[in-house]
Scaffold this motif. Structure first.
Motif, PDB file in Angstrom:
ATOM      1  N   VAL A  70       0.835  -1.211   0.000  1.00 24.33           N
ATOM      2  CA  VAL A  70       0.000   0.000   0.000  1.00 24.33           C
ATOM      3  C   VAL A  70       0.866   1.256   0.000  1.00 24.33           C
ATOM      4  CG1 VAL A  70      -1.665   1.309   1.370  1.00 24.33           C
ATOM      5  CG2 VAL A  70      -1.965  -1.136   1.075  1.00 24.33           C
ATOM      6  N   THR A  71       1.900   1.293   0.834  1.00 24.81           N
ATOM      7  CA  THR A  71       2.764   2.482   0.859  1.00 24.81           C
ATOM      8  C   THR A  71       3.533   2.616  -0.446  1.00 24.81           C
ATOM      9  OG1 THR A  71       4.499   1.218   1.985  1.00 24.81           O
ATOM     10  CG2 THR A  71       3.015   2.544   3.373  1.00 24.81           C
ATOM     11  N   GLY A  72       3.955   1.488  -1.047  1.00 25.27           N
ATOM     12  CA  GLY A  72       4.632   1.543  -2.340  1.00 25.27           C
ATOM     13  C   GLY A  72       3.728   2.109  -3.420  1.00 25.27           C
ATOM     14  N   LEU A  73       2.473   1.691  -3.436  1.00 23.54           N
ATOM     15  CA  LEU A  73       1.517   2.236  -4.404  1.00 23.54           C
ATOM     16  C   LEU A  73       1.279   3.722  -4.178  1.00 23.54           C
ATOM     17  CD1 LEU A  73      -1.135  -0.621  -4.586  1.00 23.54           C
ATOM     18  CD2 LEU A  73       0.412   0.112  -6.402  1.00 23.54           C
ATOM     19  N   PHE A  74       1.212   4.121  -2.928  1.00 25.70           N
ATOM     20  CA  PHE A  74       0.998   5.536  -2.620  1.00 25.70           C
ATOM     21  C   PHE A  74       2.171   6.380  -3.115  1.00 25.70           C
ATOM     22  CE2 PHE A  74       1.575   9.101   0.368  1.00 25.70           C
ATOM     23  CZ  PHE A  74       0.418   9.797   0.086  1.00 25.70           C
ATOM     24  N   TYR A  75       3.405   5.943  -2.803  1.00 28.26           N
ATOM     25  CA  TYR A  75       4.576   6.711  -3.231  1.00 28.26           C
ATOM     26  C   TYR A  75       4.737   6.686  -4.747  1.00 28.26           C
ATOM     27  CZ  TYR A  75       5.891   7.197   1.642  1.00 28.26           C
ATOM     28  OH  TYR A  75       5.906   7.517   2.964  1.00 28.26           O
ATOM     29  N   ALA A  76       4.417   5.583  -5.390  1.00 25.45           N
ATOM     30  CA  ALA A  76       4.479   5.525  -6.850  1.00 25.45           C
ATOM     31  C   ALA A  76       3.468   6.482  -7.467  1.00 25.45           C
ATOM     32  CB  ALA A  76       4.233   4.096  -7.330  1.00 25.45           C
ATOM     33  N   THR A  77       2.288   6.564  -6.891  1.00 18.63           N
ATOM     34  CA  THR A  77       1.266   7.490  -7.379  1.00 18.63           C
ATOM     35  C   THR A  77       1.735   8.929  -7.217  1.00 18.63           C
ATOM     36  OG1 THR A  77      -0.457   5.924  -6.763  1.00 18.63           O
ATOM     37  CG2 THR A  77      -1.149   8.194  -7.133  1.00 18.63           C
ATOM     38  N   LEU A  78       2.336   9.243  -6.079  1.00 10.58           N
ATOM     39  CA  LEU A  78       2.859  10.595  -5.877  1.00 10.58           C
ATOM     40  C   LEU A  78       3.958  10.921  -6.883  1.00 10.58           C
ATOM     41  CD1 LEU A  78       3.044  11.103  -2.006  1.00 10.58           C
ATOM     42  CD2 LEU A  78       1.487  12.154  -3.632  1.00 10.58           C
ATOM     43  N   ARG A  79       4.869   9.967  -7.148  1.00 11.90           N
ATOM     44  CA  ARG A  79       5.938  10.202  -8.127  1.00 11.90           C
ATOM     45  C   ARG A  79       5.359  10.437  -9.514  1.00 11.90           C
ATOM     46  NH1 ARG A  79       8.388   5.294  -7.123  1.00 11.90           N
ATOM     47  NH2 ARG A  79       8.631   5.328  -4.891  1.00 11.90           N
ATOM     48  N   ILE A  80       4.373   9.654  -9.893  1.00 10.03           N
ATOM     49  CA  ILE A  80       3.741   9.837 -11.210  1.00 10.03           C
ATOM     50  C   ILE A  80       3.041  11.190 -11.274  1.00 10.03           C
ATOM     51  CG2 ILE A  80       1.852   9.011 -12.674  1.00 10.03           C
ATOM     52  CD1 ILE A  80       2.641   6.164 -11.807  1.00 10.03           C
ATOM     53  N   LEU A  81       2.333  11.548 -10.207  1.00 11.50           N
ATOM     54  CA  LEU A  81       1.612  12.819 -10.185  1.00 11.50           C
ATOM     55  C   LEU A  81       2.564  14.000 -10.280  1.00 11.50           C
ATOM     56  CD1 LEU A  81      -1.174  14.162  -9.782  1.00 11.50           C
ATOM     57  CD2 LEU A  81      -0.677  14.164  -7.340  1.00 11.50           C
ATOM     58  N   PHE A  82       3.639  13.978  -9.498  1.00 13.56           N
ATOM     59  CA  PHE A  82       4.590  15.085  -9.556  1.00 13.56           C
ATOM     60  C   PHE A  82       5.359  15.104 -10.873  1.00 13.56           C
ATOM     61  CE2 PHE A  82       4.416  15.064  -4.749  1.00 13.56           C
ATOM     62  CZ  PHE A  82       3.679  16.230  -4.693  1.00 13.56           C
ATOM     63  N   GLY A  83       5.629  13.929 -11.425  1.00 10.29           N
ATOM     64  CA  GLY A  83       6.269  13.871 -12.739  1.00 10.29           C
ATOM     65  C   GLY A  83       5.379  14.468 -13.810  1.00 10.29           C
ATOM     66  N   TRP A  84       4.090  14.134 -13.761  1.00  9.58           N
ATOM     67  CA  TRP A  84       3.138  14.700 -14.724  1.00  9.58           C
ATOM     68  C   TRP A  84       3.047  16.216 -14.554  1.00  9.58           C
ATOM     69  CZ3 TRP A  84      -1.467  17.268 -13.620  1.00  9.58           C
ATOM     70  CH2 TRP A  84      -2.257  17.576 -14.713  1.00  9.58           C
TER      71      TRP A  84
END
Length: 127
Positions: A70-84
């Motif tokens: 769950v924490t990995g998915l959360f951090y991956a989502t944040l990285r994708i969002l900030f990258g976008w």
């Protein structure tokens, strides 16, 4: 009190005990309207089974590293969002379509903050 008073009281209660009041089926209607004890037992067993399954699921979730997923998915989502967002900020001035970055950030804030808040508020209002 005297024996005469005791005898009068006993006589009164003996007469009251002999009386029968017609209930016109009232007792049967009350007994039929009471919840079935078997259904109550089934409901309690169902609740206990649900609680047991939730406890087992919670233990298995933490035993097999569910929290890390769950924490990995959360951090991956944040990285994708900030990258976008970074790509949008860099390329916004070079595109032919006008992009209002503040509008995108406001929409993102509404989606990430306001909508879950409203949903939780309505959910708790119904409980």
């Amino acid at each position: 009190m005297t024996d005469k008073d005791n005898m009068m009281i006993e006589d009164f209660f003996k007469q009251a005990a002999r009386q029968q009041i017609e209930d016109n089926g009232f007792t049967e209607r009350v007994m039929h309207s009471l919840p079935d004890r078997k259904m109550e037992a089934v409901r309690k067993l169902s609740q206990l089974w649900t609680l047991f399954c939730m406890a087992v699921a919670g233990v298995l979730f933490f035993m097999f590293g569910g929290w890390q997923v769950v924490t990995g998915l959360f951090y991956a989502t944040l990285r994708i969002l900030f990258g976008w967002l970074e790509v949008q900020m860099v390329t916004a001035t070079t595109t032919e379509i006008p992009v209002n970055l503040w509008g995108i950030l406001l929409l993102l804030a509404i989606v990430l903050v306001y909508l879950p808040y409203q949903t939780a508020r309505k959910l708790f209002a119904t409980l």
